[in-house]
Scaffold this motif. Structure first.
Motif, PDB file in Angstrom:
ATOM      1  N   LEU B   5       0.863  -1.183   0.000  1.00 32.20           N
ATOM      2  CA  LEU B   5       0.000   0.000   0.000  1.00 32.20           C
ATOM      3  C   LEU B   5       0.893   1.225   0.000  1.00 32.20           C
ATOM      4  CD1 LEU B   5      -2.868   1.359   0.485  1.00 32.20           C
ATOM      5  CD2 LEU B   5      -2.239   1.379   2.885  1.00 32.20           C
ATOM      6  N   ILE B  68      -2.518   0.427  -4.428  1.00 33.48           N
ATOM      7  CA  ILE B  68      -2.593  -0.865  -3.736  1.00 33.48           C
ATOM      8  C   ILE B  68      -1.974  -1.921  -4.638  1.00 33.48           C
ATOM      9  CG2 ILE B  68      -4.105  -2.640  -2.777  1.00 33.48           C
ATOM     10  CD1 ILE B  68      -6.077  -0.480  -2.051  1.00 33.48           C
ATOM     11  N   ILE B  85      -9.809  -4.760  -0.145  1.00 34.38           N
ATOM     12  CA  ILE B  85      -9.784  -4.250   1.232  1.00 34.38           C
ATOM     13  C   ILE B  85     -10.830  -4.906   2.124  1.00 34.38           C
ATOM     14  CG2 ILE B  85     -10.099  -2.162   2.633  1.00 34.38           C
ATOM     15  CD1 ILE B  85      -9.141  -0.577   0.188  1.00 34.38           C
ATOM     16  N   VAL B 172      -5.422  -5.596   2.013  1.00 31.95           N
ATOM     17  CA  VAL B 172      -5.226  -4.672   3.131  1.00 31.95           C
ATOM     18  C   VAL B 172      -6.407  -4.811   4.091  1.00 31.95           C
ATOM     19  CG1 VAL B 172      -4.888  -2.272   3.802  1.00 31.95           C
ATOM     20  CG2 VAL B 172      -4.134  -3.043   1.550  1.00 31.95           C
ATOM     21  N   THR B 204      -1.741  -7.660   5.739  1.00 27.52           N
ATOM     22  CA  THR B 204      -1.232  -6.300   5.843  1.00 27.52           C
ATOM     23  C   THR B 204      -2.324  -5.450   6.477  1.00 27.52           C
ATOM     24  OG1 THR B 204      -0.076  -6.714   3.792  1.00 27.52           O
ATOM     25  CG2 THR B 204      -0.167  -4.428   4.549  1.00 27.52           C
TER      26      THR B 204
END
Ligand SMILES: Nc1ncnc2c1ncn2[C@@H]1O[C@H](COP(=O)(O)OP(=O)(O)OP(=O)(O)O)[C@@H](O)[C@H]1O
Ligand SMILES: [Mg+2]
Lengths: 324, 267
Positions: B5, B68, B85, B172, B204
């Motif tokens: 990211l 990303i 995400i 993420v 992450t």
């Protein structure tokens, strides 16, 4: 009397399709969609004009369904892309559809009495069966065709809705009505889902309008007035009488609600001092009652529960004193 | 190794040009390696939530880029970006659909990465999978697949939200004070679950918290924000050595000096 009840069940089944549409917008999407008053007539108008123009009535009815889908999507577009609030989006679409419907019909009223319609076709197909039944139940009306067809059609639509709402897209649609923020965080395009949902809802409403026009033998520019309230009445009555624990239960309740509503109206109009024009007032009263009574019952139950608790508390302290 | 990211020069101003103008983020730069677990602390209004919302696409930055996995997603819509995400919100009500069952909620979460079709959301095979995944929470939810989520307690709902955000392995994971609305016992449960899930899946993660203790204990990196900027950062051994009191001292030192420099500008 039996004849009157019989036809209210017939009409109730056809209106149930509209009520299922209202269920999708109001309950599943949590979107108070007033497009219904317009899209119901759009369905009737499209079907009638096509039938008069010589198109097969079944195809004409499906065309009405498609027209309703577009009307619903348009309302969805106003709300999602135009950022207009739900009520206003529906009202705007309803008003716009009034003119559009008039354009489609080219006059305020299209008679269908001389035409071959879905109703005349199935009645003809049922003739043999009706004759057989007439020997068993001599007191019942001329044909069973519409009731059997209506039940079959409504059952099919109900099952399709139930199954659809369990698909991946259907679950996402329900989540839009339940928690928009959540579905957006799981890759759901809430704008598109809202449009699809309103499209489906109004497709059913227009389909119902198409069938009602063929059932009553005409379409009229004013036939949709107050339709949303009738739809709501059916949904609310159904839920109040039959419950809405699961989707399957709720859709069934809505169908029964639509039939019960018709029966109530039929019975009400038998009362001496009530006139046909009072139907809308009665409808409004039914909805108001169905909304207010459960609240009052709940409040009362709560009060009694509290009173009982207080009573129990008093009793137990007394018991304490006595034991001392 | 490729960065997972990247935030490049992110600036966000609310109500620009009005009396209510509020600079929420000022030239924020941040890069995460795969597997980084970053805790974010900072006072109220520091811009932490705004930062999370800009990463998730709920808000668009005024300037700057969000990248990303090497892909510039700055203009990508929130729902498309959600494919990368996973998110858990502060409000336990926000992450689940209350009138739908546990298995239906999981089915919705399952489709975060897979396009939705007209196939059934809950199949036999998926139900088994959902059961196994729920069992890892050790809350007995695997026996309540048909229960409406609205009936669960706040802690159970938040645990479910956490699971829903993570079992599809997001690139993420964004956690914005996701234990703040819970009582201490439940907050600890969710914190432990977070640690376990993030570590086993090597996710992450960016986690906003007001709990300094939590910020110090969890993760391999720590960020402190104030006034829309990252004012302090620690990682690796430096992060390991941090304590709550050293962090507070650091905060006062930086704030104090900034205050002094602001004064200097005024004079
Ligand atoms: N939609 C908005 N419109 C106007 N101002 C906003 C908006 N969202 C946030 N702000 C302002 O931007 C600043 C940063 O807000 P943000 O929510 O990011 O803070 P935060 O660090 O998450 O604080 P907290 O710890 O209280 O959650 C605040 O001053 C806030 O008032
Ligand atoms: Mg915040």
């Amino acid at each position: 009397m039996i004849t009157a009840l019989f036809s209210s069940v017939e009409a109730g089944l056809l209106y149930a399709l509209m009520a299922l549409g209202v269920y999708i917008s109001f309950r599943v999407l949590d979107f108070p969609d007033l497009t219904v008053d317009g899209s119901f007539v759009t369905g009737a108008a499209v079907a009638s004009v096509l039938i008069v123009g010589g198109v097969n009535p079944f195809i004409a009815s499906l065309a009405a369904l498609g027209a309703g889908f577009f009307a619903g999507c348009a309302t969805g577009l106003l709300h999602t892309k135009g950022k207009i609030n739900p009520l206003l989006s529906g009202i705007l679409m309803m008003i716009a559809l009034y003119s559009i419907n008039l354009r489609i019909m080219d006059k305020p009223n299209v008679p269908l009495l001389q035409q071959e319609t879905v109703m005349t076709i199935i009645t003809k197909a049922f003739q043999r069966f009706d004759q057989a039944l007439a020997t068993i139940f001599p007191f019942v009306p001329k044909t069973w065709a519409i009731i059997v067809f209506g039940m079959f059609l409504v059952a099919v639509v109900k099952v399709i809705i139930d199954l659809f709402l369990k698909t991946e897209v259907g679950l996402a649609l329900r989540a839009v009505g339940d928690n928009k923020k959540m579905i957006a965080s799981f890759s759901g395009n809430t704008d598109r889902l809202t449009m699809i949902g309103l499209g489906l809802s109004n497709a059913l409403v227009a389909f119902s309008g198409a069938l009602i026009s063929q059932y009553s033998g005409f379409s009229d520019i004013g036939m949709g007035i107050g339709m949303i309230v009738i739809g709501l009445a059916s949904v609310i009555i159904g839920e109040a009488l039959f419950g809405a624990k699961t989707i399957m239960r709720a859709t069934l309740a809505v169908i029964f609600g639509a039939i019960v509503y018709r029966i109530v109206i039929t019975l009400a109009l038998r009362v001496q001092f009530l006139e046909t024009g009072d139907v809308k007032l009665i409808t409004a009263m039914i909805v108001i009652l169905a909304l207010v009574v459960p609240q009052m019952v709940a409040a009362r139950a709560e009060k009694q529960r509290k009173a009982r608790k207080r009573g129990a508390a008093v009793a137990s302290t007394q018991a304490d004193y006595e034991s001392v | 190794m490729q960065l997972l990211l990247q935030l490049k020069q992110i600036t966000k101003v609310f109500n620009e040009g009005t009396l209510d103008e509020k600079v929420a983020l000022k030239h924020v730069e941040l890069s995460l390696q795969p597997g980084d677990f970053v805790t974010i602390i900072g006072s109220n209004g520091a811009g932490k939530s705004t930062l999370m919302n800009i990463i998730s696409g709920r808000l668009a930055p005024d300037t700057g880029e969000v990248v990303i996995d090497g892909k510039d997603v700055t203009t990508m819509s929130e729902h498309d970006r959600a494919r990368y995400i996973g998110r858990v919100f502060q409000d336990p009500m926000a992450g689940t659909a209350p009138n739908m069952t546990i298995e239906e909620n999981l089915a919705i979460a399952y489709n975060r990465t897979v396009k939705r079709t007209l196939r059934f959301g809950v199949t036999k095979k998926r139900r088994e999978f959902f059961k196994e995944t729920l069992a890892t929470l050790q809350l007995g939810l695997e026996n309540r697949l048909h229960a409406k989520v609205g009936l669960l307690s706040g802690g159970e709902r938040q645990a479910l939200s956490l699971l829903m955000a993570t079992f599809t392995k997001p690139h993420v994971l964004l956690l914005d004070e996701h234990t703040a609305a819970l009582d201490p016992a439940r907050a600890k449960l969710i914190t432990d679950l977070t640690k376990q899930i993030v570590e086993t899946n090597r996710l992450t993660t960016l986690m906003v918290t007001h709990n300094m203790e939590q910020a110090v204990q969890l993760g391999n990196r720590l960020i402190m924000m104030d006034g829309g900027q990252i004012i302090f950062e620690a990682s690796g051994d430096e992060k390991k050595k941090l304590t709550v009191s050293s962090l507070l001292q650091e905060f006062q030192r930086i704030r104090g000096s900034q205050f002094a420099s602001d004064r200097a500008v005024l004079v």
